[in-house]
Design an enzyme around this catalytic site. Structure first.
Site, PDB file in Angstrom:
ATOM      1  N   ASN A   9       0.882  -1.159   0.000  1.00  0.00           N
ATOM      2  CA  ASN A   9       0.000   0.000   0.000  1.00  0.00           C
ATOM      3  C   ASN A   9       0.922   1.211   0.000  1.00  0.00           C
ATOM      4  OD1 ASN A   9      -1.628   2.191   0.540  1.00  0.00           O
ATOM      5  ND2 ASN A   9      -2.760   1.211   2.186  1.00  0.00           N
ATOM      6  N   ARG A  11       0.523   4.220   0.293  1.00  0.00           N
ATOM      7  CA  ARG A  11       0.186   5.296   1.232  1.00  0.00           C
ATOM      8  C   ARG A  11       0.650   4.976   2.653  1.00  0.00           C
ATOM      9  NH1 ARG A  11      -5.593   7.717   0.551  1.00  0.00           N
ATOM     10  NH2 ARG A  11      -4.529   9.192   1.895  1.00  0.00           N
ATOM     11  N   CYS A  12       1.112   3.754   2.879  1.00  0.00           N
ATOM     12  CA  CYS A  12       1.531   3.310   4.209  1.00  0.00           C
ATOM     13  C   CYS A  12       3.038   3.479   4.364  1.00  0.00           C
ATOM     14  CB  CYS A  12       1.139   1.838   4.391  1.00  0.00           C
ATOM     15  SG  CYS A  12       1.817   1.075   5.874  1.00  0.00           S
ATOM     16  N   SER A  13       3.463   4.169   5.404  1.00  0.00           N
ATOM     17  CA  SER A  13       4.894   4.407   5.606  1.00  0.00           C
ATOM     18  C   SER A  13       5.664   3.110   5.831  1.00  0.00           C
ATOM     19  CB  SER A  13       5.117   5.373   6.771  1.00  0.00           C
ATOM     20  OG  SER A  13       4.660   4.804   7.982  1.00  0.00           O
TER      21      SER A  13
END
Length: 117
Positions: A9, A11-13
């Protein structure tokens, strides 16, 4: 070494950090953006077996949608159906070589796939 599928994903750090760890080691990955291409029940069942972790480790139980579903985490079928219904519930990132899989919490945990490769 088998191809590693990286459930990502962007958008996930933690997912970005894990991807960077593999890239820094020049490890070729098949990146699967699981929000765009969700896993089905069979894939999730197989993935869970390779994780060798409790079902709860596969689920993002703090997500609002999970809490609203009011599912018993011990009900594997219903839990996997919930992930199919809402792929955001899948824990991330996950690296899977087809034999073993590891959740990247912390991201370095996935590097265990490189052991004995």
């Amino acid at each position: 070494m088998a191809a590693i599928i990286y459930y990502h994903n962007p958008r996930c750090s933690k997912s970005r950090q894990g991807l960077a760890l593999f890239e820094a080691r020049n490890i070729e990955l098949k990146v699967r953006h699981y929000l765009d291409t969700p896993l089905d029940i069979a894939e999730l069942t197989e993935l869970l077996a390779r994780l060798q972790s409790p079902l709860a480790s596969l689920v993002r139980t703090n997500e609002t949608s999970w809490k609203a579903m009011n599912i018993d985490i011990g009900d594997q079928q219903r839990t996997l159906e919930a992930i199919v219904e809402d792929p955001r519930l899948l824990q991330r990132p996950i690296a899977d070589d087809g034999q073993r899989a590891f959740i990247g919490r912390p991201p370095e945990a996935m590097l265990a796939l490189l052991d004995n490769a």
